[in-house]
Design an enzyme around this catalytic site. Structure first.
Site, PDB file in Angstrom:
ATOM      1  N   THR A 129       0.804  -1.225   0.000  1.00  0.00           N
ATOM      2  CA  THR A 129       0.000   0.000   0.000  1.00  0.00           C
ATOM      3  C   THR A 129       0.829   1.264   0.000  1.00  0.00           C
ATOM      4  O   THR A 129       0.283   2.355  -0.124  1.00  0.00           O
ATOM      5  CB  THR A 129      -0.923   0.012   1.226  1.00  0.00           C
ATOM      6  N   ASN A 285       1.111  10.763  -1.433  1.00  0.00           N
ATOM      7  CA  ASN A 285       2.015  10.192  -2.429  1.00  0.00           C
ATOM      8  C   ASN A 285       1.224   9.995  -3.719  1.00  0.00           C
ATOM      9  O   ASN A 285       0.459   9.039  -3.847  1.00  0.00           O
ATOM     10  CB  ASN A 285       2.591   8.861  -1.929  1.00  0.00           C
ATOM     11  N   GLY A 357      -7.226   3.321  -0.582  1.00  0.00           N
ATOM     12  CA  GLY A 357      -6.914   1.931  -0.886  1.00  0.00           C
ATOM     13  C   GLY A 357      -8.083   1.115  -1.397  1.00  0.00           C
ATOM     14  O   GLY A 357      -7.885   0.104  -2.075  1.00  0.00           O
ATOM     15  N   GLU A 358      -9.311   1.517  -1.093  1.00  0.00           N
ATOM     16  CA  GLU A 358     -10.458   0.684  -1.450  1.00  0.00           C
ATOM     17  C   GLU A 358     -11.510   1.380  -2.296  1.00  0.00           C
ATOM     18  O   GLU A 358     -12.284   0.729  -2.988  1.00  0.00           O
ATOM     19  CB  GLU A 358     -11.100   0.136  -0.162  1.00  0.00           C
TER      20      GLU A 358
END
Length: 393
Positions: A129, A285, A357-358
């Site tokens: 991740t 990022n 992330g999801e």
């Protein structure tokens, strides 16, 4: 009821992804019934708080996601019945994406070293991740030094408890703890610098760009530690959800767009364009965030058109290998366009970041199904959508 099949478990966005397929498909059906553009329907029903709750969203720009996405994707060229391109029926679809913005308790240790570097440690994990990079970036920012001077450390129970890398929470959880630890270690450093017998004895000092500053002088923290015959200086910082949970609701948002081409004779469906525009707070990022979103969107296409586990009568998986279980390959996935709105959510956490992330998977399957309807006029209410579903008399 008891079934003779293996138990299920969660993957990305375990409730949100399958749930949104039903909800966002229904929204598209409603738009068709009302003879209304699907985006216009969503904009008219934009909410300021979750259904059944009085706590307003801390920061929500889903309407802007749709407007930016519509302009970028060329939504104005969409027609209610798609278009024909040779032997291909072409349609566009869209769907909303929401994923709760959470954070877990986390503790981070920061160690300033006499060689001018710093170590940021927590016992969390980085299952691809990008959390290690986040530790370096937020650590460098909080200590006012370049990230290459940070050594990030994860995955050891000897480090402070870092919480889980789950629920799209790691950056918000660990990042906030980093900021607290950095503030503490800087305070401790300044106290050492101005203590009796220290290089800045009795001087009012401050900290900037990795240096202690005072009385017209500047000394890097590594040099200061060496002058004090110290190898290091450490501090920890702990962060956890607090009273903000009583004041606001928190979520990341996105608008996802898809163009699908269905062959008029073979009924093969192929995704030809994808776009996701996301309101996920501050993006720490850029490269990793785009990778996370792109991976989720690919998984959403896979759910829509490929993945399906079949069971034999005795409960044995009939396609339990890569010869029979379909997954997308490079030829199945077009270039993925991802855009972020940049509204830091400092009501959620001091870093201002929410999880990415999801959320990339959440609306993708519905966007594919809605595009297929726009192209063919066939509404499929299950996934994966197969050639058989699109056969016509």
């Amino acid at each position: 009821m008891p079934l003779n099949i293996p138990p299920t478990t969660f993957m990305r966005a375990p409730g949100e992804a399958p749930g949104s397929f039903a909800l966002e498909s229904a929204m598209d059906e409603l738009a068709v019934a009302l003879n209304m553009d699907p985006i216009e329907l969503r904009l008219r029903n934009n909410s300021t708080a979750p259904i059944g709750k009085n706590l307003q969203w801390s920061s929500k720009h889903l309407d802007e996601c749709f407007r930016v996405g519509a302009a970028r994707f060329g939504w104005a060229q969409r027609t209610p019945h798609g278009r024909v391109d040779g032997d291909w029926l072409v349609g566009m679809g869209t769907a909303s994406a929401l994923f709760p913005a959470l954070r877990f308790p986390a503790t981070v240790e920061i160690v300033l070293r006499a060689d001018g570097t710093a170590v940021v440690s927590t016992s969390g994990s980085d299952p691809g991740t990008g959390l290690l990079t986040v530790l370096s970036m937020i650590g460098g920012e909080s200590l006012d030094i370049t990230p290459d001077r940070i050594t990030p450390r994860l995955g050891d129970s000897a480090y402070p408890a870092g919480g889980m890398s789950a629920g799209s929470t790691a950056t918000a959880s660990a990042g906030t703890a980093i900021m607290i630890a950095a503030a503490q270690v800087i305070d401790d450093l300044l106290a050492l610098a101005s203590a009796p017998g220290a290089p800045f004895d009795g001087v009012d000092v401050s900290y900037a760009e990795g240096c202690v500053v005072g009385d017209g002088r500047s000394m890097p923290f590594g040099e200061l530690l060496r002058a004090l015959n110290r190898e290091s200086l450490s501090a920890t910082g702990t962060s956890a959800p607090g009273e903000e949970l009583t004041k606001h609701s928190f979520s990341s948002f996105g608008a996802q767009f898809c163009e699908v081409r269905v062959h008029r004779w073979t009924r093969e469906a192929r995704v030809s364009r994808m776009l996701g525009v996301f309101d996920a707070g501050r993006i720490i990022n850029e490269k990793a965030a785009r990778g996370q979103i792109s991976g989720g969107m690919i998984w959403g296409v896979s759910a829509a058109l490929h993945e399906n586990l079949e069971f034999e009568a005795n409960g044995r998986p009939a396609n339990g290998d890569l010869a029979g279980y379909l997954l997308p390959v490079n030829a199945d996935i077009p270039e993925i366009d991802v855009e972020f709105l940049r509204y830091p959510d400092t009501l959620h956490n001091a870093v201002g970041a929410r999880g990415v992330g999801e959320i990339g998977i959440v609306g993708m399957a519905a966007a594919v199904a809605n595009a297929i309807y726009n192209a063919t006029g066939i509404r499929v209410r299950h996934i994966p959508i197969t050639i058989e579903d699109l056969l016509v008399d």
